[in-house]
Design an enzyme around this catalytic site. Structure first.
Site, short mmCIF file in Angstrom:
data_model
loop_
_atom_site.label_atom_id
_atom_site.label_comp_id
_atom_site.label_asym_id
_atom_site.label_seq_id
_atom_site.Cartn_x
_atom_site.Cartn_y
_atom_site.Cartn_z
N CYS A 70 -18.28 -1.83 -11.36
CA CYS A 70 -18.40 -2.57 -10.15
C CYS A 70 -19.34 -2.21 -9.23
O CYS A 70 -19.64 -0.78 -8.85
CB CYS A 70 -16.88 -2.56 -9.57
SG CYS A 70 -16.77 -3.51 -8.04
N CYS A 74 -16.14 1.04 -2.88
CA CYS A 74 -14.73 1.50 -2.39
C CYS A 74 -14.46 2.91 -2.74
O CYS A 74 -14.57 3.43 -3.89
CB CYS A 74 -13.68 0.60 -2.89
SG CYS A 74 -13.73 -1.15 -2.51
N CYS A 77 -11.94 4.20 -5.59
CA CYS A 77 -12.04 3.15 -7.05
C CYS A 77 -12.74 3.85 -8.20
O CYS A 77 -13.78 4.34 -8.12
CB CYS A 77 -12.65 2.00 -6.71
SG CYS A 77 -12.26 0.88 -7.95
N CYS A 114 -0.43 -10.80 -13.16
CA CYS A 114 -1.67 -10.81 -12.46
C CYS A 114 -2.70 -10.37 -13.43
O CYS A 114 -2.77 -9.51 -14.12
CB CYS A 114 -1.68 -9.98 -11.33
SG CYS A 114 -3.18 -10.42 -10.25
N CYS A 146 -0.74 -14.78 -11.15
CA CYS A 146 -1.42 -14.21 -10.22
C CYS A 146 -2.70 -13.88 -10.68
O CYS A 146 -2.99 -13.80 -12.00
CB CYS A 146 -0.75 -13.25 -9.42
SG CYS A 146 0.92 -13.44 -9.37
N CYS A 206 -1.32 -12.71 -1.71
CA CYS A 206 -0.82 -11.34 -1.91
C CYS A 206 -1.76 -10.44 -1.33
O CYS A 206 -2.87 -10.44 -1.75
CB CYS A 206 -0.50 -11.12 -3.31
SG CYS A 206 0.10 -9.51 -3.75
N ARG A 276 6.41 -5.20 -2.18
CA ARG A 276 6.47 -4.45 -3.37
C ARG A 276 5.66 -3.16 -3.54
O ARG A 276 4.49 -2.88 -2.91
CB ARG A 276 5.99 -5.38 -4.44
CG ARG A 276 4.36 -5.62 -4.69
CD ARG A 276 4.17 -6.89 -5.68
NE ARG A 276 4.76 -7.93 -5.28
CZ ARG A 276 5.97 -8.72 -5.96
NH1 ARG A 276 6.31 -7.93 -7.07
NH2 ARG A 276 6.12 -10.05 -5.68
#
Length: 330
Positions: A70, A74, A77, A114, A146, A206, A276
């Site tokens: 990626c 971030c 990550c 998801c 999702c 979400c 959650r």
């Protein structure tokens, strides 16, 4: 016990149970709770959860459908190409594997599933078509589909909705104020804009983030109010699992009572939303992790996370039985 804080806990609880909402000043006062005040706050958040969400538990699960490489930076990550980690790197898995993972999740009690991919977005039409077929398979397996696919265009979101996608997941990660300490390759507003796009075409949204990245309790309150303004239906709370090779590999972990305090604050600010608890609940909460439901959570993620192993599903289901909690039906 502080008499003024006790009064604030009582008054805000009564207000929320009467259909009102707390303001920033009240939330910040609650963020200072400690000792018996914190015990009372957690008990109040449980009352509010029971009133708005009942006592059943919503279970979700994910598949890491495309991993690593990626280009975003971030700082937490493992999948960022900016850092050297041992995270797996592979292209989009095939639709059969998506379906297999979904059916396994259903066996574990999940009602939502998801499909997750690494990267800024989906720039390959072939991948997008495969994900759409995956969404159709998830639906056919009897789960609510999702997706977490990064920053998609309006047309891409519409295409997946037409394929049966119910909810789009896109974390804001932290507060607007703290966000520049977490990522520099995209902005907080880019993340919120996508959630607005998802809502505009009728998708459920979400969004949550990761706690324990060095932010303050005020940042957590600010984050919860941002999610309130966005009107997201589901709020996943993760706790940082420091990963070797990332800039956050030596961040001091959040402690269990602080984690429970944060969950309680989110419930007070977002009384009728799904809350959650997902990544890091086993490590951050340790033996206290069954208390997430007392603190106001009404859902959790079962099975593995993106690049880390989760808790044993059988143990999670046994925990619900021991606590006298039922799984929310599909």
């Amino acid at each position: 016990m502080s008499a003024s804080l006790r009064k604030t806990i009582d008054s805000t609880t009564d207000k929320i149970l009467s259909g009102g909402r707390i303001d920033l000043a009240e939330a910040l006062a609650l963020s200072r709770a400690a000792g018996t005040d914190l015990t009372d706050l957690i008990a109040s958040s449980c009352r509010i959860k029971e009133y708005y969400r009942g006592s059943s538990v919503d279970i979700c699960s994910i598949v890491n459908a495309k991993s690593g490489a990626c280009g975003e930076d971030c700082r937490f990550c493992a999948q960022s190409s900016h850092y050297s980690t041992d995270a797996p790197v592979y292209p989009l898995i095939d639709v059969d594997r998506m379906e297999e993972a979904a059916r396994e999740a259903k066996k574990n009690g999940a009602r939502r599933f998801c499909i997750v991919t690494s990267g800024r977005g989906i720039d390959d039409d072939t991948d997008l078509r495969s994900i759409a077929r995956g969404v159709e398979r998830v639906n056919a397996a009897g789960l609510s589909p999702c997706a977490t696919l990064g920053t998609l265009t309006h047309d891409q979101l519409r295409y997946l909705k037409d394929a049966g996608l119910h909810r789009y997941h896109h974390n804001i990660e932290t507060s607007r104020e703290f966000f520049p300490n977490i990522c520099t390759t995209h902005t907080f507003d880019e993340r919120t804009d996508l959630l607005h796009h998802a809502h505009s075409i009728g998708l459920s949204a979400c969004s949550g983030g990761i706690l324990g990245m060095g932010e303050t309790m005020r940042d957590r309150v600010s984050m919860a109010f941002s999610l309130k303004e966005l009107g997201v239906e589901s709020v996943p709370i993760n706790f940082l699992m420091p990963i070797a090779g990332t800039p956050m590999d030596r961040v001091t972990p959040i402690v269990p009572l602080e984690a429970l305090h944060a969950i309680a604050l989110f419930r007070m600010i977002l009384p009728d939303r799904e809350i959650r608890v997902c990544g890091g609940r086993g490590t951050a909460l340790a033996d206290h992790h069954p208390r997430i439901f007392q603190a106001g959570a009404d859902g959790f993620m079962i099975g593995n996370y993106l690049t880390r192993t989760g808790l044993d599903p059988e143990s999670d289901l046994r925990m619900l039985t021991d606590l006298g909690l039922s799984i929310r039906p599909a």
